[in-house]
Enzyme design. Structure first.
Site, PDB file in Angstrom:
ATOM      1  N   SER A  69       0.855  -1.183   0.000  1.00 18.94           N
ATOM      2  CA  SER A  69       0.000   0.000   0.000  1.00 18.94           C
ATOM      3  C   SER A  69       0.893   1.235   0.000  1.00 18.94           C
ATOM      4  O   SER A  69       2.044   1.186   0.455  1.00 18.94           O
ATOM      5  CB  SER A  69      -0.908   0.015   1.232  1.00 18.94           C
ATOM      6  OG  SER A  69      -1.560   1.259   1.377  1.00 18.94           O
ATOM      7  N   TYR A  93      -2.425  -0.776  10.422  1.00 18.00           N
ATOM      8  CA  TYR A  93      -2.429  -1.009   8.976  1.00 18.00           C
ATOM      9  C   TYR A  93      -1.144  -0.490   8.331  1.00 18.00           C
ATOM     10  O   TYR A  93      -0.469  -1.202   7.572  1.00 18.00           O
ATOM     11  CB  TYR A  93      -3.644  -0.332   8.346  1.00 18.00           C
ATOM     12  CG  TYR A  93      -3.716  -0.491   6.849  1.00 18.00           C
ATOM     13  CD1 TYR A  93      -4.018  -1.721   6.285  1.00 18.00           C
ATOM     14  CD2 TYR A  93      -3.475   0.590   6.002  1.00 18.00           C
ATOM     15  CE1 TYR A  93      -4.076  -1.879   4.901  1.00 18.00           C
ATOM     16  CE2 TYR A  93      -3.536   0.442   4.624  1.00 18.00           C
ATOM     17  CZ  TYR A  93      -3.836  -0.786   4.082  1.00 18.00           C
ATOM     18  OH  TYR A  93      -3.887  -0.936   2.715  1.00 18.00           O
TER      19      TYR A  93
END
Length: 266
Positions: free
Chosen positions: A144, A157
């Site tokens: 990501s 995350y």
């Protein structure tokens, strides 16, 4: 142009039951590739496989389970030489710092990092056998762009994706001598069932279908780092290159603004 996807390839895709994984599966099936797809929801996998039963094999599994993955290993072996693995399975859970719980951190790390690492227990030996025959072998790790800037609530995350990107780049160094490519995919915001849960604005949001086309195109072109959309990823890289005190002030201001909106909407 790379030889990665020039001919029909055998590819294993994790996290294929929805979102980016599902769209990548559809795109690669249209290209004539033979796919083994993994996810925890057997019904969704079977439905996806039914769209191209001659090219897609469903193998339901939890990627954090060593036992489940041993079952997938047999299916991969039956499918022929493995040319590519796309490790896409992941989760995204945000932290409410006012009610801090380490379980949130653990869940992100366990699914995104440990699950990916365990998949390589079975994928890497298969890719080595393929490479020994002089054929291309590629590991694709879907990370990501979130870890380039310290966003509030993303402690779990973002940390998991930072670890995943470091893991991938270290693998690239170690596997270079064997001729096994390691590709890192760093998407921005992609509309998926996971991001549908987000309660904040998502700039430059792209569809899962758009994300899949960008990933497949990048793989076909031989790119080792695939980041998109460019306007968003470049913005994050520029912000992440600023002096640390300025980054800290910006990040804290954004977190306060986000928390204030949450309180007002509650």
């Amino acid at each position: 142009m790379s030889d990665r996807l020039q001919e029909t390839s055998n590819i294993w895709i994790t996290g294929a039951s929805s979102g980016i994984g599902e769209s990548v599966t559809r795109a690669l099936a249209r290209g004539g590739h033979r796919l083994v797809i993994t996810g925890r929801r057997k019904g969704a996998l079977d439905e996806l496989a039914s769209a191209a039963p001659d090219r897609i094999t469903a193998a339901a599994a939890d990627t954090t389970s060593k036992e489940d993955l041993q079952g997938v290993a047999g299916i991969l072996e039956d499918n022929g030489d493995l040319n590519m693995v796309i490790l896409n399975a992941g989760t995204c859970d945000y932290l409410d710092v006012a009610n801090y719980r380490s379980d949130v951190i653990e869940k992100n790390i366990h699914t995104n990092v440990i699950g990916t690492a365990r998949c390589l227990d079975i994928a890497l030996p298969a890719l080595r056998r393929t490479r020994a025959k002089g054929k291309p072998a590629t590991i694709v790790i879907v990370s990501s762009s979130a870890w380039w800037f310290p966003f509030g609530r993303a402690e779990g995350y973002g940390a998991s994706k930072a670890a995943l990107s470091y893991f991938a780049h270290s693998l690239r160094a170690d596997l270079a001598a064997e001729g096994i490519d390691v590709v890192v995919v760093s998407p921005g915001f992609v509309k998926t069932p996971l991001t549908d849960r987000n309660d904040f604005p998502m700039p430059f949001l792209v569809s899962a279908e758009d994300a899949a086309e960008r990933i497949v195109s990048g793989l076909a072109r031989g790119h080792n780092d695939i980041a998109f959309p460019k306007r968003f990823t470049w913005m994050l890289k520029v912000l992440g290159a600023l002096p640390r005190p300025l980054i800290d002030r910006m990040s804290a201001a954004m977190a306060r603004k986000s928390n204030s909106k949450q309180e007002n909407s509650g």
